[in-house]
Design an enzyme around this catalytic site. Structure first.
Site, PDB file in Angstrom:
ATOM      1  N   HIS A 212      46.437  47.999  37.065  1.00 50.62           N
ATOM      2  CA  HIS A 212      47.107  47.180  36.042  1.00 50.62           C
ATOM      3  C   HIS A 212      47.641  48.012  34.874  1.00 50.62           C
ATOM      4  O   HIS A 212      47.855  47.484  33.787  1.00 50.62           O
ATOM      5  CB  HIS A 212      46.161  46.084  35.535  1.00 50.62           C
ATOM      6  CG  HIS A 212      45.815  45.070  36.590  1.00 50.62           C
ATOM      7  ND1 HIS A 212      44.737  44.210  36.508  1.00 50.62           N
ATOM      8  CD2 HIS A 212      46.423  44.784  37.782  1.00 50.62           C
ATOM      9  CE1 HIS A 212      44.694  43.452  37.583  1.00 50.62           C
ATOM     10  NE2 HIS A 212      45.692  43.772  38.386  1.00 50.62           N
TER      11      HIS A 212
ATOM     12  N   CYS B  52      59.638  52.363  28.605  1.00 45.22           N
ATOM     13  CA  CYS B  52      60.904  51.905  28.018  1.00 45.22           C
ATOM     14  C   CYS B  52      61.396  50.640  28.720  1.00 45.22           C
ATOM     15  O   CYS B  52      61.396  50.560  29.953  1.00 45.22           O
ATOM     16  CB  CYS B  52      61.958  53.013  28.135  1.00 45.22           C
ATOM     17  SG  CYS B  52      63.570  52.486  27.522  1.00 45.22           S
TER      18      CYS B  52
ATOM     19  N   CYS C   5      66.226  57.268  25.542  1.00 43.25           N
ATOM     20  CA  CYS C   5      67.419  56.477  25.216  1.00 43.25           C
ATOM     21  C   CYS C   5      67.349  55.776  23.862  1.00 43.25           C
ATOM     22  O   CYS C   5      68.327  55.144  23.445  1.00 43.25           O
ATOM     23  CB  CYS C   5      67.688  55.459  26.329  1.00 43.25           C
ATOM     24  SG  CYS C   5      66.504  54.111  26.361  1.00 43.25           S
TER      25      CYS C   5
ATOM     26  N   GLY D 105      31.824  44.462  38.362  1.00 39.34           N
ATOM     27  CA  GLY D 105      32.262  43.883  37.090  1.00 39.34           C
ATOM     28  C   GLY D 105      33.637  43.261  37.091  1.00 39.34           C
ATOM     29  O   GLY D 105      34.378  43.407  36.129  1.00 39.34           O
TER      30      GLY D 105
ATOM     31  N   SER E 135      35.700  39.452  37.959  1.00 36.75           N
ATOM     32  CA  SER E 135      35.550  38.044  38.341  1.00 36.75           C
ATOM     33  C   SER E 135      36.267  37.775  39.657  1.00 36.75           C
ATOM     34  O   SER E 135      36.133  36.697  40.226  1.00 36.75           O
ATOM     35  CB  SER E 135      36.081  37.127  37.232  1.00 36.75           C
ATOM     36  OG  SER E 135      37.417  37.475  36.934  1.00 36.75           O
TER      37      SER E 135
HETATM   38  C1  BJW Z   1      29.696  42.505  34.185  1.00 36.45           C
HETATM   39  C2  BJW Z   1      29.059  42.946  33.051  1.00 36.45           C
HETATM   40  C3  BJW Z   1      28.287  44.089  33.186  1.00 36.45           C
HETATM   41  C4  BJW Z   1      30.162  41.231  32.476  1.00 36.45           C
HETATM   42  N1  BJW Z   1      28.181  44.679  34.376  1.00 36.45           N
HETATM   43  N2  BJW Z   1      29.580  43.109  35.357  1.00 36.45           N
HETATM   44  C5  BJW Z   1      47.419  35.203  45.457  1.00 36.45           C
HETATM   45  C6  BJW Z   1      46.835  33.979  45.207  1.00 36.45           C
HETATM   46  C7  BJW Z   1      46.971  33.369  43.963  1.00 36.45           C
HETATM   47  C8  BJW Z   1      47.700  33.965  42.942  1.00 36.45           C
HETATM   48  C9  BJW Z   1      48.278  35.176  43.196  1.00 36.45           C
HETATM   49  C10 BJW Z   1      48.141  35.778  44.434  1.00 36.45           C
HETATM   50  N3  BJW Z   1      48.810  36.961  44.381  1.00 36.45           N
HETATM   51  C11 BJW Z   1      49.332  37.121  43.157  1.00 36.45           C
HETATM   52  C12 BJW Z   1      49.046  36.039  42.408  1.00 36.45           C
HETATM   53  C13 BJW Z   1      49.475  35.805  40.979  1.00 36.45           C
HETATM   54  C14 BJW Z   1      48.595  36.505  39.954  1.00 36.45           C
HETATM   55  C15 BJW Z   1      47.152  36.030  40.115  1.00 36.45           C
HETATM   56  O1  BJW Z   1      46.309  36.687  40.674  1.00 36.45           O
HETATM   57  N4  BJW Z   1      46.860  34.863  39.583  1.00 36.45           N
HETATM   58  C16 BJW Z   1      45.513  34.296  39.699  1.00 36.45           C
HETATM   59  C17 BJW Z   1      44.758  34.429  38.360  1.00 36.45           C
HETATM   60  C18 BJW Z   1      45.658  32.861  40.091  1.00 36.45           C
HETATM   61  N5  BJW Z   1      48.721  37.936  40.094  1.00 36.45           N
HETATM   62  C19 BJW Z   1      49.695  38.630  39.513  1.00 36.45           C
HETATM   63  O2  BJW Z   1      50.562  38.064  38.859  1.00 36.45           O
HETATM   64  C20 BJW Z   1      49.729  40.119  39.716  1.00 36.45           C
HETATM   65  N6  BJW Z   1      51.014  40.524  40.146  1.00 36.45           N
HETATM   66  C21 BJW Z   1      51.478  40.262  41.369  1.00 36.45           C
HETATM   67  O3  BJW Z   1      50.803  39.678  42.188  1.00 36.45           O
HETATM   68  O4  BJW Z   1      52.732  40.774  41.611  1.00 36.45           O
HETATM   69  C22 BJW Z   1      53.379  40.386  42.815  1.00 36.45           C
HETATM   70  C23 BJW Z   1      54.214  39.221  42.463  1.00 36.45           C
HETATM   71  C24 BJW Z   1      55.171  39.351  41.493  1.00 36.45           C
HETATM   72  C25 BJW Z   1      55.962  38.269  41.180  1.00 36.45           C
HETATM   73  C26 BJW Z   1      55.765  37.071  41.824  1.00 36.45           C
HETATM   74  C27 BJW Z   1      54.758  36.957  42.798  1.00 36.45           C
HETATM   75  C28 BJW Z   1      53.993  38.049  43.130  1.00 36.45           C
HETATM   76  C29 BJW Z   1      49.543  40.866  38.401  1.00 36.45           C
HETATM   77  C30 BJW Z   1      48.188  40.656  37.800  1.00 36.45           C
HETATM   78  C31 BJW Z   1      48.122  41.335  36.409  1.00 36.45           C
HETATM   79  C32 BJW Z   1      46.812  41.066  35.675  1.00 36.45           C
HETATM   80  N7  BJW Z   1      46.966  41.461  34.291  1.00 36.45           N
HETATM   81  C33 BJW Z   1      45.814  41.397  33.414  1.00 36.45           C
HETATM   82  C34 BJW Z   1      46.240  41.732  31.945  1.00 36.45           C
HETATM   83  C35 BJW Z   1      46.487  43.224  31.737  1.00 36.45           C
HETATM   84  C36 BJW Z   1      46.995  43.523  30.368  1.00 36.45           C
HETATM   85  C37 BJW Z   1      45.957  43.368  29.259  1.00 36.45           C
HETATM   86  O5  BJW Z   1      44.893  43.974  29.316  1.00 36.45           O
HETATM   87  O6  BJW Z   1      46.233  42.660  28.290  1.00 36.45           O
HETATM   88  O7  BJW Z   1      44.805  42.277  33.874  1.00 36.45           O
HETATM   89  S1  BJW Z   1      45.027  39.792  33.448  1.00 36.45           S
HETATM   90  C38 BJW Z   1      43.395  40.408  33.289  1.00 36.45           C
HETATM   91  O8  BJW Z   1      42.644  40.014  34.473  1.00 36.45           O
HETATM   92  C39 BJW Z   1      43.515  41.935  33.316  1.00 36.45           C
HETATM   93  C40 BJW Z   1      42.399  42.300  34.272  1.00 36.45           C
HETATM   94  O9  BJW Z   1      42.624  43.582  34.830  1.00 36.45           O
HETATM   95  C41 BJW Z   1      42.420  41.166  35.262  1.00 36.45           C
HETATM   96  C42 BJW Z   1      41.132  41.011  36.052  1.00 36.45           C
HETATM   97  O10 BJW Z   1      40.063  40.686  35.208  1.00 36.45           O
HETATM   98  P1  BJW Z   1      38.622  41.260  35.542  1.00 36.45           P
HETATM   99  O11 BJW Z   1      38.640  42.719  35.445  1.00 36.45           O
HETATM  100  O12 BJW Z   1      38.128  40.659  36.793  1.00 36.45           O
HETATM  101  O13 BJW Z   1      37.792  40.776  34.270  1.00 36.45           O
HETATM  102  P2  BJW Z   1      37.123  39.356  33.960  1.00 36.45           P
HETATM  103  O14 BJW Z   1      36.965  39.266  32.490  1.00 36.45           O
HETATM  104  O15 BJW Z   1      37.850  38.258  34.636  1.00 36.45           O
HETATM  105  O16 BJW Z   1      35.687  39.441  34.634  1.00 36.45           O
HETATM  106  C43 BJW Z   1      34.661  40.267  34.103  1.00 36.45           C
HETATM  107  C44 BJW Z   1      33.506  40.223  35.070  1.00 36.45           C
HETATM  108  O17 BJW Z   1      32.546  41.171  34.645  1.00 36.45           O
HETATM  109  C45 BJW Z   1      32.787  38.859  35.098  1.00 36.45           C
HETATM  110  O18 BJW Z   1      32.595  38.472  36.456  1.00 36.45           O
HETATM  111  C46 BJW Z   1      31.443  39.132  34.436  1.00 36.45           C
HETATM  112  O19 BJW Z   1      30.370  38.380  35.001  1.00 36.45           O
HETATM  113  C47 BJW Z   1      31.258  40.594  34.743  1.00 36.45           C
HETATM  114  N8  BJW Z   1      30.423  41.341  33.808  1.00 36.45           N
HETATM  115  N9  BJW Z   1      29.385  42.064  31.999  1.00 36.45           N
HETATM  116  C48 BJW Z   1      28.858  44.135  35.446  1.00 36.45           C
HETATM  117  N10 BJW Z   1      27.606  44.574  32.119  1.00 36.45           N
HETATM  118 ZN    ZN Z   2      64.599  54.571  27.563  1.00 32.70          ZN
END
Ligand code: BJW
Ligand code: ZN
Length: 266
Positions: free
Chosen positions: A145, A153, A177, A214, A216
């Site tokens: 990500h 840019c 640019c 870690g 979800s």
């Molecule tokens: C602990 C702990 C400890 C706590 N020890 N554990 C298929 C099906 C359905 C939807 C889609 C699909 N394919 C694609 C999609 C769409 C979408 C998507 O997935 N949507 C779903 C939510 C429904 N995906 C996308 O849009 C992706 N792009 C894509 O697919 O492109 C192709 C495409 C393009 C155009 C049209 C169609 C397709 C891109 C996804 C980008 C995600 N971006 C973010 C923001 C980044 C920028 C920022 O930081 O501001 O990335 S969203 C956010 O969620 C961030 C994270 O990387 C991501 C995942 O979160 P993560 O890491 O799982 O964190 P949490 O907070 O959710 O969970 C924390 C966990 O830790 C918990 O379980 C706790 O219990 C645990 N925990 N303490 C161990 N000590």
């Molecule tokens: Zn540029």
């Protein structure tokens, strides 16, 4: 009908015995220990939870949740916000980089960094944009990500390393640019960096042990990486204090904090 009414004393005794049984059970099974020790190809997928013990807020639960001036992260980190108010998006990312500069990798990042020297093939794919795996010494990290430490840019796609620059406020401009740049992170609906998912998926299809730490596991395509590993015959292990939609397909779920569990592997 005979109904057994448990006395409070008996209930207390039973719960003590259960707690002792749980406490004395080794967290890492013999099966997992032996697979880990024999494995040649290991893949780790991490999410925000791996950085939680460093003080980085998660996105969806498990501690503090990422919020900026009352707005949830998915409003701030959205394509719509990028188009409507680029300075506000930069304010949010400049703030996050400022906080990250004060944080350090934790024992989970350190354990994962050690593992790269332990296996013939080791792959680390992270959804995190915080750069803490790299700070811990992990090499060749697949940043699915993107990274808060880079700007891209909007016009010519040239990238700038923000660790090296003195950019702290406002919107950075492109050294090629002169146009405005955006944070080099992947927002919902945006494509992942070219080749990043493909590399991780390829390694997932040939690894013997896959750790999911870690996350979800609700954001795709990242969440499909352990699914690919499972279908290809890998032993899949989740490390997370909370169950996730992936728990059901894992061979083992180690319910606890990454910083406490991963160092147990050495
Ligand atoms: C602990 C702990 C400890 C706590 N020890 N554990 C298929 C099906 C359905 C939807 C889609 C699909 N394919 C694609 C999609 C769409 C979408 C998507 O997935 N949507 C779903 C939510 C429904 N995906 C996308 O849009 C992706 N792009 C894509 O697919 O492109 C192709 C495409 C393009 C155009 C049209 C169609 C397709 C891109 C996804 C980008 C995600 N971006 C973010 C923001 C980044 C920028 C920022 O930081 O501001 O990335 S969203 C956010 O969620 C961030 C994270 O990387 C991501 C995942 O979160 P993560 O890491 O799982 O964190 P949490 O907070 O959710 O969970 C924390 C966990 O830790 C918990 O379980 C706790 O219990 C645990 N925990 N303490 C161990 N000590
Ligand atoms: Zn540029």
């Amino acid at each position: 009908m005979i109904r057994e009414i448990a006395s409070p004393r008996r209930a207390l005794l039973t719960s003590r015995i259960l707690m002792q049984a749980v406490a004395s059970r080794p967290l890492i099974s013999d099966q997992l220990r032996s697979r880990f020790d024999r494995a040649q190809r290991v893949l780790v997928l991490t999410g925000a939870g791996v950085s939680a013990e460093s003080g980085v807020p998660t996105f969806r639960g498990g501690g503090q949740t990422a919020v900026w001036k009352g707005m949830p992260f998915d409003a701030m980190s959205s394509g719509a916000m990028l188009e409507r108010d680029l300075p506000a998006v930069w304010e949010w990312f400049n703030y996050r980089r400022g906080v990250l500069r004060t944080l350090k990798p934790n024992p989970a990042h350190d354990a994962i960094a050690r593992w790269q020297n332990r296996f013939d093939e080791f792959t680390l794919a992270t959804q995190n944009v915080d750069g803490l795996h790299i700070a811990a010494g992990s090499r060749s990290v697949i940043e699915l990500h993107g990274s808060v430490w880079r700007a891209r840019c909007l016009t010519c796609q040239a990238r700038t390393d923000l660790r090296e620059s003195d950019h702290e406020n406002g919107v950075p401009t492109c050294h090629e640019c002169g146009d405005p740049m955006r944070p080099d992170v992947v927002l919902f609906g945006e494509m992942l960096p070219v080749g990043a998912f493909e590399r991780a998926a390829m390694q997932a299809s040939s690894c013997e042990v896959c750790f999911v730490v870690g996350t979800s596991a609700v954001v795709y395509p990242a969440a499909s990486i352990p699914e690919i590993a499972r279908s290809a015959g890998a032993y899949v292990v989740e490390v997370n204090p909370e169950p996730t939609p992936l728990s059901e397909i894992c061979h083992e779920v180690l319910a606890g904090k990454a910083g406490e569990i991963l160092p147990l592997f050495g």
